[in-house]
Design an enzyme around this catalytic site. Structure first.
Site, PDB file in Angstrom:
ATOM      1  N   CYS A  80      -3.531  88.677 -17.306  1.00  0.00           N
ATOM      2  CA  CYS A  80      -2.873  90.339 -16.439  1.00  0.00           C
ATOM      3  C   CYS A  80      -1.672  89.808 -16.112  1.00  0.00           C
ATOM      4  O   CYS A  80      -0.997  88.218 -15.874  1.00  0.00           O
ATOM      5  CB  CYS A  80      -3.816  90.293 -15.404  1.00  0.00           C
ATOM      6  SG  CYS A  80      -3.909  88.576 -14.666  1.00  0.00           S
ATOM      7  N   PRO A  81      -0.540  90.711 -15.965  1.00  0.00           N
ATOM      8  CA  PRO A  81       0.516  90.193 -15.475  1.00  0.00           C
ATOM      9  C   PRO A  81       0.342  90.357 -13.493  1.00  0.00           C
ATOM     10  O   PRO A  81      -0.689  90.346 -13.058  1.00  0.00           O
ATOM     11  CB  PRO A  81       1.433  91.660 -14.948  1.00  0.00           C
ATOM     12  CG  PRO A  81       0.101  92.572 -14.861  1.00  0.00           C
ATOM     13  CD  PRO A  81      -1.009  92.361 -15.986  1.00  0.00           C
ATOM     14  N   ARG A 134       1.364  84.420 -15.345  1.00  0.00           N
ATOM     15  CA  ARG A 134       2.607  83.509 -14.261  1.00  0.00           C
ATOM     16  C   ARG A 134       1.756  83.121 -13.592  1.00  0.00           C
ATOM     17  O   ARG A 134       0.433  83.252 -13.119  1.00  0.00           O
ATOM     18  CB  ARG A 134       2.918  85.517 -13.424  1.00  0.00           C
ATOM     19  CG  ARG A 134       3.294  85.704 -14.474  1.00  0.00           C
ATOM     20  CD  ARG A 134       5.649  85.227 -14.561  1.00  0.00           C
ATOM     21  NE  ARG A 134       5.828  86.240 -15.152  1.00  0.00           N
ATOM     22  CZ  ARG A 134       6.581  86.416 -16.881  1.00  0.00           C
ATOM     23  NH1 ARG A 134       5.774  85.671 -17.010  1.00  0.00           N
ATOM     24  NH2 ARG A 134       7.011  86.581 -17.009  1.00  0.00           N
ATOM     25  N   ASP A 157       0.583  76.719 -19.149  1.00  0.00           N
ATOM     26  CA  ASP A 157       2.415  77.230 -19.703  1.00  0.00           C
ATOM     27  C   ASP A 157       3.634  77.676 -18.126  1.00  0.00           C
ATOM     28  O   ASP A 157       4.273  78.251 -18.268  1.00  0.00           O
ATOM     29  CB  ASP A 157       2.234  78.146 -20.804  1.00  0.00           C
ATOM     30  CG  ASP A 157       3.264  78.659 -21.241  1.00  0.00           C
ATOM     31  OD1 ASP A 157       3.840  77.382 -22.315  1.00  0.00           O
ATOM     32  OD2 ASP A 157       4.291  79.493 -21.931  1.00  0.00           O
ATOM     33  N   GLU A 192       7.324  77.184 -10.686  1.00  0.00           N
ATOM     34  CA  GLU A 192       8.289  76.873 -11.544  1.00  0.00           C
ATOM     35  C   GLU A 192       9.974  76.638 -11.756  1.00  0.00           C
ATOM     36  O   GLU A 192      10.433  76.612 -12.410  1.00  0.00           O
ATOM     37  CB  GLU A 192       7.411  77.156 -13.217  1.00  0.00           C
ATOM     38  CG  GLU A 192       8.030  78.735 -13.417  1.00  0.00           C
ATOM     39  CD  GLU A 192       7.065  78.908 -14.243  1.00  0.00           C
ATOM     40  OE1 GLU A 192       6.141  78.915 -15.117  1.00  0.00           O
ATOM     41  OE2 GLU A 192       8.058  80.028 -15.277  1.00  0.00           O
ATOM     42  N   HIS A 218       6.315  76.540 -19.844  1.00  0.00           N
ATOM     43  CA  HIS A 218       6.783  78.679 -20.327  1.00  0.00           C
ATOM     44  C   HIS A 218       7.523  78.254 -21.225  1.00  0.00           C
ATOM     45  O   HIS A 218       8.137  79.031 -21.966  1.00  0.00           O
ATOM     46  CB  HIS A 218       7.301  78.547 -18.881  1.00  0.00           C
ATOM     47  CG  HIS A 218       7.802  80.061 -18.640  1.00  0.00           C
ATOM     48  ND1 HIS A 218       7.594  81.263 -17.589  1.00  0.00           N
ATOM     49  CD2 HIS A 218       7.284  81.746 -19.935  1.00  0.00           C
ATOM     50  CE1 HIS A 218       7.244  82.164 -18.022  1.00  0.00           C
ATOM     51  NE2 HIS A 218       7.268  82.390 -18.821  1.00  0.00           N
TER      52      HIS A 218
HETATM   53  P1  NAD Z   1       0.713  94.469 -21.372  1.00  0.00           P
HETATM   54  O1  NAD Z   1       0.317  94.955 -20.002  1.00  0.00           O
HETATM   55  O2  NAD Z   1      -0.060  94.735 -22.766  1.00  0.00           O
HETATM   56  O3  NAD Z   1      -1.288  93.595 -20.969  1.00  0.00           O
HETATM   57  C1  NAD Z   1      -1.669  93.437 -19.054  1.00  0.00           C
HETATM   58  C2  NAD Z   1      -2.945  93.933 -19.371  1.00  0.00           C
HETATM   59  O4  NAD Z   1      -3.331  93.323 -17.765  1.00  0.00           O
HETATM   60  C3  NAD Z   1      -2.405  95.441 -19.371  1.00  0.00           C
HETATM   61  O5  NAD Z   1      -4.270  95.922 -19.975  1.00  0.00           O
HETATM   62  C4  NAD Z   1      -3.935  95.708 -17.356  1.00  0.00           C
HETATM   63  O6  NAD Z   1      -4.396  97.194 -17.596  1.00  0.00           O
HETATM   64  C5  NAD Z   1      -4.444  94.599 -17.255  1.00  0.00           C
HETATM   65  N1  NAD Z   1      -4.374  94.366 -15.472  1.00  0.00           N
HETATM   66  C6  NAD Z   1      -3.239  95.105 -14.782  1.00  0.00           C
HETATM   67  N2  NAD Z   1      -3.466  95.287 -13.737  1.00  0.00           N
HETATM   68  C7  NAD Z   1      -4.466  93.523 -13.517  1.00  0.00           C
HETATM   69  C8  NAD Z   1      -6.108  93.185 -13.080  1.00  0.00           C
HETATM   70  N3  NAD Z   1      -5.345  93.315 -11.399  1.00  0.00           N
HETATM   71  N4  NAD Z   1      -7.434  92.906 -13.710  1.00  0.00           N
HETATM   72  C9  NAD Z   1      -7.380  92.795 -14.901  1.00  0.00           C
HETATM   73  N5  NAD Z   1      -6.350  93.483 -15.408  1.00  0.00           N
HETATM   74  C10 NAD Z   1      -5.099  93.808 -15.459  1.00  0.00           C
HETATM   75  O7  NAD Z   1       0.822  92.846 -21.108  1.00  0.00           O
HETATM   76  P2  NAD Z   1       1.482  91.360 -22.258  1.00  0.00           P
HETATM   77  O8  NAD Z   1       1.946  91.526 -22.626  1.00  0.00           O
HETATM   78  O9  NAD Z   1       0.021  90.800 -22.711  1.00  0.00           O
HETATM   79  O10 NAD Z   1       1.451  90.591 -20.799  1.00  0.00           O
HETATM   80  C11 NAD Z   1       0.311  90.262 -20.022  1.00  0.00           C
HETATM   81  C12 NAD Z   1       1.033  88.866 -18.907  1.00  0.00           C
HETATM   82  O11 NAD Z   1       2.005  88.119 -20.056  1.00  0.00           O
HETATM   83  C13 NAD Z   1       2.595  89.303 -19.380  1.00  0.00           C
HETATM   84  O12 NAD Z   1       2.728  90.520 -17.815  1.00  0.00           O
HETATM   85  C14 NAD Z   1       3.366  88.101 -17.972  1.00  0.00           C
HETATM   86  O13 NAD Z   1       3.172  87.837 -17.039  1.00  0.00           O
HETATM   87  C15 NAD Z   1       2.835  87.188 -19.198  1.00  0.00           C
HETATM   88  N6  NAD Z   1       3.215  86.931 -20.297  1.00  0.00           N
HETATM   89  C16 NAD Z   1       3.881  85.265 -20.590  1.00  0.00           C
HETATM   90  C17 NAD Z   1       4.783  84.983 -21.481  1.00  0.00           C
HETATM   91  C18 NAD Z   1       4.853  83.244 -21.685  1.00  0.00           C
HETATM   92  O14 NAD Z   1       5.564  82.740 -22.007  1.00  0.00           O
HETATM   93  N7  NAD Z   1       4.658  82.443 -20.883  1.00  0.00           N
HETATM   94  C19 NAD Z   1       5.772  85.457 -22.587  1.00  0.00           C
HETATM   95  C20 NAD Z   1       5.066  87.010 -22.602  1.00  0.00           C
HETATM   96  C21 NAD Z   1       4.444  87.492 -21.314  1.00  0.00           C
END
Ligand code: NAD
Length: 330
Positions: free
Chosen positions: A205-206, A234, A258, A263, A295
């Site tokens: 989730c974000p 995150r 990660d 960080e 990360h």
């Molecule tokens: P996305 O928007 O496609 O999916 C996020 C999902 O989380 C959505 O379905 C949303 O409805 C859900 N969500 C929001 N609030 C929530 C809550 N309170 N409880 C449960 N679910 C909830 O995003 P994505 O592309 O799948 O990316 C997800 C996260 O991964 C990003 O927000 C970012 O923080 C992280 N990310 C990390 C890296 C990395 O290198 N480690 C890279 C890209 C993204």
């Protein structure tokens, strides 16, 4: 368009230069991050291109606007580092890269799960040291296990797709369930059920006010003893102090990270000659059942190419039309 690119590493420059060939924007690269101290370097640049640790606070955004900035182009999906309300009030457009190979993060996530479950991080060092003993390396299979995915968007769905192949049962929690996941056989549940049932919990989730420290003392207390927790979303979705206490008590059996709350003081830099003063991070490193990467889940050729291309497309679209399909709206 004149673009200043903050927090840029040699690999960013390579992929952005490649993507810029068909646009010929004027790119100025700097290795330093965007902070209140560095913001004046953006003066007279209509576009500022930033990454996950750049600080887009109200004060920084106000200085950017005063310096002539119109557009903030994020080279990432997450936007928790941007004060969106302030940007809207100042009339600054913010665009992002919403989807760039979710498989990059999903495959890394499953890599963390497999490394921890089969203890390959420990086996690697042992074998190099001529120690071929198997004591302490007993693993477990993903087949038949229940994996809880919190956040079943693009990355969560890609993780579910991979885990399906392992024969895992998948529980999902999301404020807005995803059809793709339902078709994959993900069963949606509440957080309580997920905590109670899951052998592995993976966070996708974000970071929002609602998800900050979602995994805290109370949540950890509801999980199975010996559960594996993976966080590639995150850092602040997890309360690190609570996680350390849970590791010490043996409740949390495995931890794969990660991302990490603090960080920005560590990741993306070579600190191998420095004294790390973050004692919480150093404590995490002492556990044999903790695996941390800096990360890097997004860091594949495919994802970097896609991030650079979408970033350039976003800027071009905004320049031509005054808007963009990847504009972040409040
Ligand atoms: P996305 O928007 O496609 O999916 C996020 C999902 O989380 C959505 O379905 C949303 O409805 C859900 N969500 C929001 N609030 C929530 C809550 N309170 N409880 C449960 N679910 C909830 O995003 P994505 O592309 O799948 O990316 C997800 C996260 O991964 C990003 O927000 C970012 O923080 C992280 N990310 C990390 C890296 C990395 O290198 N480690 C890279 C890209 C993204």
């Amino acid at each position: 368009m004149k673009i200043i690119v903050y927090s840029s590493k040699p690999y960013d420059r390579k992929f952005l230069d490649e993507a810029n060939r068909s646009f010929a924007h004027e790119l100025e690269y700097c290795s330093w991050p965007l902070t209140p101290q560095t913001v004046r370097t953006a003066d007279n640049k209509p576009c500022v291109c930033v990454f996950v640790h750049d600080q887009l606070t109200r004060a920084v955004l106000t200085s950017l606007k005063a310096g002539g900035c119109e557009l903030i182009a994020l080279r990432c999906a997450g936007f928790n580092n941007v004060d969106l309300k302030a940007a809207a009030e100042l009339g600054l457009a913010v665009v992002r890269v919403p989807a760039y190979s979710p498989e990059s993060v999903a495959e890394h996530t499953v890599g963390l799960m497999l490394t921890l479950s089969r203890k390959t991080h420990r086996a690697y060092n042992r074998v190099r040291d001529g120690n071929f003993s198997l004591d302490g390396l007993l693993g477990f299979e993903l087949h038949g296990k229940t994996v809880g995915i919190i956040g079943t968007g693009r990355i969560g769905a890609a993780v579910a797709r991979i885990l399906n192949g392992f024969g895992a049962h998948i529980l999902g929690v999301d404020i807005s369930p995803n059809e793709v996941c339902t078709r994959l056989g993900v069963r949606y549940a509440g957080l309580e059920e997920l905590y109670r049932e899951a052998d592995i919990i993976s966070l996708h989730c974000p970071l929002t006010p609602e998800t900050r420290h979602l995994i805290d003392e109370a949540a950890l207390g509801k999980m199975k003893t010996g559960v594996m927790l993976i966080n590639t979303s995150r850092g602040a979705v997890v309360d690190t102090d609570a996680v350390i206490r849970s590791l010490k008590s043996g409740k949390l059996g495995y931890l794969g990270l990660d991302v990490y709350e603090q960080e920005e003081h560590l990741f993306f830099e070579d600190l191998s000659d420095a004294i790390i003063t973050d004692d919480v991070f150093e404590r995490l490193l002492t556990f044999p059942n903790v695996l941390i990467t800096g990360h890097q889940a997004f860091f594949t050729v495919e994802a970097m190419r896609s991030i650079a291309q979408t970033t350039m497309d976003n800027i071009h679209q905004y320049e031509q039309t005054g808007t963009c399909e990847n504009l972040i709206r409040l």
